[in-house]
Write a protein that holds these residues in place. Structure first.
Motif, PDB file in Angstrom:
ATOM      1  N   UNK A 113      41.368  42.982  44.723  1.00 49.67           N
ATOM      2  CA  UNK A 113      41.938  42.906  46.064  1.00 49.67           C
ATOM      3  C   UNK A 113      43.168  43.811  46.099  1.00 49.67           C
ATOM      4  N   UNK A 114      43.440  44.452  47.214  1.00 48.40           N
ATOM      5  CA  UNK A 114      44.663  45.262  47.290  1.00 48.40           C
ATOM      6  C   UNK A 114      45.905  44.374  47.237  1.00 48.40           C
ATOM      7  N   UNK A 115      45.781  43.155  47.736  1.00 52.11           N
ATOM      8  CA  UNK A 115      46.892  42.203  47.677  1.00 52.11           C
ATOM      9  C   UNK A 115      47.005  41.634  46.270  1.00 52.11           C
ATOM     10  N   UNK A 116      48.227  41.312  45.881  1.00 50.85           N
ATOM     11  CA  UNK A 116      48.462  40.813  44.527  1.00 50.85           C
ATOM     12  C   UNK A 116      48.331  39.293  44.450  1.00 50.85           C
ATOM     13  N   UNK A 117      47.368  38.835  43.654  1.00 53.79           N
ATOM     14  CA  UNK A 117      47.270  37.427  43.248  1.00 53.79           C
ATOM     15  C   UNK A 117      46.974  37.439  41.775  1.00 53.79           C
ATOM     16  N   UNK A 118      47.470  36.434  41.048  1.00 50.54           N
ATOM     17  CA  UNK A 118      47.426  36.512  39.584  1.00 50.54           C
ATOM     18  C   UNK A 118      46.010  36.366  39.019  1.00 50.54           C
ATOM     19  N   UNK A 137      44.213  31.282  48.415  1.00 48.75           N
ATOM     20  CA  UNK A 137      45.108  31.844  49.438  1.00 48.75           C
ATOM     21  C   UNK A 137      44.363  32.673  50.475  1.00 48.75           C
ATOM     22  N   UNK A 138      43.346  33.403  50.029  1.00 50.76           N
ATOM     23  CA  UNK A 138      42.670  34.383  50.901  1.00 50.76           C
ATOM     24  C   UNK A 138      41.161  34.335  50.655  1.00 50.76           C
TER      25      UNK A 138
END
Ligand code: AMP
Ligand code: ZN
Length: 119
Positions: A48-53, A61-62
């Motif tokens: 994902x371009x968004x950061x999640x661990x 979250x998404x």
């Protein structure tokens, strides 16, 4: 804030173009690029371009973006021509399972026989 780029994250740097990668697919929410140390003839990472661990944190979250990652993993397999022979989507979660980059990513592995269960 959750999902925001992290200055010390390797994959956030790839998303920003600060570190080069061999990109094979890109969408508004995801990026797919070749693993720098391939473990199979086809070894692509979908992030994902968004950061999640990790993948579960992303899905919590998404969930829509988590779905995007899985769909793109399938698109990569088709583009690489390994969808017919079979491929594996791997989501290493935690150091004990071999996760070394703490930005969620799906490994797409194919092009050779894949043993089950994995090591
Ligand atoms: P994991 O061990 O599940 O966290 O997967 C991280 C993956 O990232 C490994 O397979 C590494 O080979 C790969 N990797 C590390 N640095 C890079 C990079 N600069 N470009 C592409 N893949 C990378
Ligand atoms: Zn990141």
């Amino acid at each position: 804030m959750a999902g925001e780029p992290q200055a010390d994250c390797l994959f956030c740097k790839i998303v920003k173009g600060e570190i080069p990668a061999t990109v094979v697919r890109e969408t508004a929410t995801t990026l797919a690029f070749r693993d720098i140390s391939p473990k199979a003839p086809t070894h692509v990472l979908v992030i994902p371009k968004a950061h999640y661990r990790d993948a579960a944190s992303l899905a919590t979250a998404e969930p829509t973006i988590a779905g995007d990652v899985l769909r793109e993993a399938g698109e990569v397999a088709a583009q690489e021509g390994v969808d017919g022979s079979g491929y594996r989507i791997v989501l290493n979660t935690g150091e004990g399972a071999g996760q070394t980059v703490f930005h969620a990513h799906a490994h797409v592995l194919g092009g050779r026989g894949l043993e089950w269960p994995p090591g």
